[in-house]
Enzyme design. Structure first.
Site, PDB file in Angstrom:
ATOM      1  N   HIS A  65       2.961  -4.461  -5.114  1.00  0.00           N
ATOM      2  CA  HIS A  65       2.162  -3.286  -4.719  1.00  0.00           C
ATOM      3  C   HIS A  65       2.223  -2.231  -5.838  1.00  0.00           C
ATOM      4  CE1 HIS A  65       0.428  -0.155  -2.298  1.00  0.00           C
ATOM      5  NE2 HIS A  65       0.510  -0.853  -1.174  1.00  0.00           N
ATOM      6  N   GLU A 106      -2.952  -4.483  -6.953  1.00  0.00           N
ATOM      7  CA  GLU A 106      -1.873  -5.216  -6.290  1.00  0.00           C
ATOM      8  C   GLU A 106      -2.154  -6.716  -6.302  1.00  0.00           C
ATOM      9  OE1 GLU A 106      -1.638  -3.484  -2.316  1.00  0.00           O
ATOM     10  OE2 GLU A 106      -2.397  -1.604  -3.115  1.00  0.00           O
TER      11      GLU A 106
HETATM   12  C1  BG6 Z   1      -2.274  -1.290   0.634  1.00  0.00           C
HETATM   13  C2  BG6 Z   1      -3.090  -1.608   1.858  1.00  0.00           C
HETATM   14  O1  BG6 Z   1      -1.816  -2.483   0.058  1.00  0.00           O
HETATM   15  O2  BG6 Z   1      -1.134  -0.508   1.018  1.00  0.00           O
HETATM   16  C3  BG6 Z   1      -3.479  -0.318   2.564  1.00  0.00           C
HETATM   17  O3  BG6 Z   1      -4.241  -2.357   1.500  1.00  0.00           O
HETATM   18  C4  BG6 Z   1      -2.257   0.525   2.860  1.00  0.00           C
HETATM   19  O4  BG6 Z   1      -4.175  -0.634   3.759  1.00  0.00           O
HETATM   20  C5  BG6 Z   1      -1.472   0.740   1.571  1.00  0.00           C
HETATM   21  O5  BG6 Z   1      -2.666   1.765   3.395  1.00  0.00           O
HETATM   22  C6  BG6 Z   1      -0.186   1.554   1.745  1.00  0.00           C
HETATM   23  O6  BG6 Z   1       0.627   1.001   2.710  1.00  0.00           O
HETATM   24  P1  BG6 Z   1       1.973   1.710   3.140  1.00  0.00           P
HETATM   25  O7  BG6 Z   1       2.552   0.872   4.244  1.00  0.00           O
HETATM   26  O8  BG6 Z   1       2.860   1.716   1.925  1.00  0.00           O
HETATM   27  O9  BG6 Z   1       1.626   3.109   3.577  1.00  0.00           O
END
Ligand code: BG6
Length: 297
Positions: free
Chosen positions: A159, A264
Site C-alpha cells: 500500500h 499499490e
Molecule cells: C485503499 C483502498 O487501498 O486503501 C481504499 O482502495 C481505502 O478503499 C484506502 O480507503 C485506505 O484504507 P485504510 O484502511 O488504510 O483507511
C-alpha cells in the site's frame, strides 16, 4: 554501519551515500521513510500512529491476507479492512546482504496480533525482504503455506504512499487500455484516458496489468516515481481528496492529500490459493528512472 536496530525500528543507510536511507517500523514491518540522496520519497501523515496502536498512515503498509473489507468469504470476512499484517509486530530476521544493504522481517501465526489470529486462524509464514539500492527500493514478499493439509487463500498488496509536490499537476501513466474497477462508482470499464489525472477522490483497481507496464508518476514531463512489479498484476490508485481525508483522524495535515498518491501493486482481484507446503513470491521496485511511454495496444 549500514544497519541499525532499535527496539521498535530498523534503519538502513546506503554505503555510498549516507543520505540514502530506509526506515522500517517493526510494527507492520512498515517502511515509513525512504530518502534518496536526502530527498524523502514517501508520504507519511504527521498524525500517523507510530506506537503500534493503529496501522501507520503513510509509508508502505502491508496488506495481507485480505484487501479491503471482505463480505463474502467464510474465513476472511471476519478480519478488519486490509487484514492483519499491518497491525502485527514482525520479527527482525537480520541482514542478508551488505551492498546493497538488504534485511528481512518475518511474520507467522504464532507472533501475529492475537486479536487478529483469533478471527482468522490459518497457518502462514511471511518473509519480507527490503533492499536499499543506490537509486531504488525493493520490497519483496515470500508467503509459505506451512499446513500439511489445507490450502491457504489470500490477497497481497504493497500500500505504497508516494510523496509528490502537487496532486493537481501529477499524472499516472502507462495504464491506458487496462480494465479498471472503480470502487466509488462500483463499475468496471476499459480506461481509455492516456494518463490518469486527479480532480476528486480516486479509488480504482487496474486489473491484470501485465508486468511490462511500468507505472510512472509524472510531473512536468519527468517521472517522480517509477513502480515496477513482479507477480503483482493489480494496481490500485488511491487519493482520498478533501472529504475522505477530512474524515480520517490520522490523516494530517488535512491538505496532505495534495502531496501524496497511493500506487499499490497487489494480487487483489483474485485470491492466491497456495497448496500445502508451497511458496509464493512477489515484489515491487520503486525508483525514479527515465520517462517511458507505453501506448494503448
Ligand atoms: C485503499 C483502498 O487501498 O486503501 C481504499 O482502495 C481505502 O478503499 C484506502 O480507503 C485506505 O484504507 P485504510 O484502511 O488504510 O483507511
Amino acid at each position: 554501519m549500514s544497519v541499525q536496530e532499535t527496539e521498535t525500528e530498523v534503519i538502513l543507510t546506503h554505503p555510498d551515500n549516507k543520505a540514502t536511507t530506509v526506515k522500517i517500523l517493526k510494527y507492520g514491518a512498515t517502511v515509513y521513510s525512504w530518502t534518496l540522496a536526502g530527498q524523502e520519497q514517501l508520504w507519511l501523515s504527521t498524525a500517523a500512529h507510530m506506537d503500534g496502536s493503529k496501522p501507520v498512515r503513510g509509508g508502505i503498509p502491508l496488506v495481507f491476507p485480505v484487501f479491503g473489507k471482505n463480505e463474502t468469504d467464510e474465513l476472511l470476512s471476519k478480519l478488519p479492512q486490509h487484514g492483519l499484517a499491518r497491525n502485527s509486530t514482525w520479527e527482525f530476521l537480520g541482514q542478508t546482504k551488505s551492498n546493497p544493504p538488504t534485511i528481512q522481517f518475518g511474520l507467522n501465526k504464532n507472533i501475529a496480533n492475537p486479536e487478529m489470529t483469533k478471527l482468522w486462524s490459518e497457518e502462514f509464514n511471511l518473509i519480507l525482504t527490503i533492499e536499499l539500492g543506490a537509486d531504488f527500493l525493493k520490497t519483496a514478499i515470500e508467503i509459505e503455506n506451512p499446513s500439511t493439509s489445507k490450502d491457504l487463500k489470500f490477497n497481497w498488496l504493497f500500500h505504497t504512499y508516494l510523496r509528490i509536490p502537487d496532486i493537481e499537476d501529477t499524472m499516472i501513466s502507462n495504464l491506458v487500455g487496462m480494465k479498471v474497477h472503480d470502487k466509488l462508482l462500483q463499475e468496471a470499464f476499459i480506461d481509455k484516458h492516456p494518463v490518469i489525472q486527479f480532480h476528486q477522490e480516486t479509488d480504482v483497481v487496474y486489473e491484470k496489468v501485465t508486468e511490462e507496464r511500468v507505472v510512472q508518476v509524472v510531473r512536468q514531463g519527468h517521472p517522480l516515481h517509477t513502480v515496477k512489479r513482479d507477480n503483482l498484476p493489480d494496481v490500485v490508485v488511491w487519493n482520498p481528496w478533501t472529504e475522505k481525508s477530512g474524515n480520517m483522524a490520522d490523516f494530517e495535515p488535512k491538505s496532505g492529500f495534495k502531496e501524496m498518491v497511493c500506487i499499490e501493486p497487489g494480487y487483489v482481484t483474485d485470491f492466491v490459493t497456495l497448496q500445502p507446503g508451497k511458496k509464493w513470491n512477489a515484489s515491487q521496485i520503486l525508483s525514479k528512472d527515465k520517462l517511458k511511454y507505453q501506448a494503448i495496444q
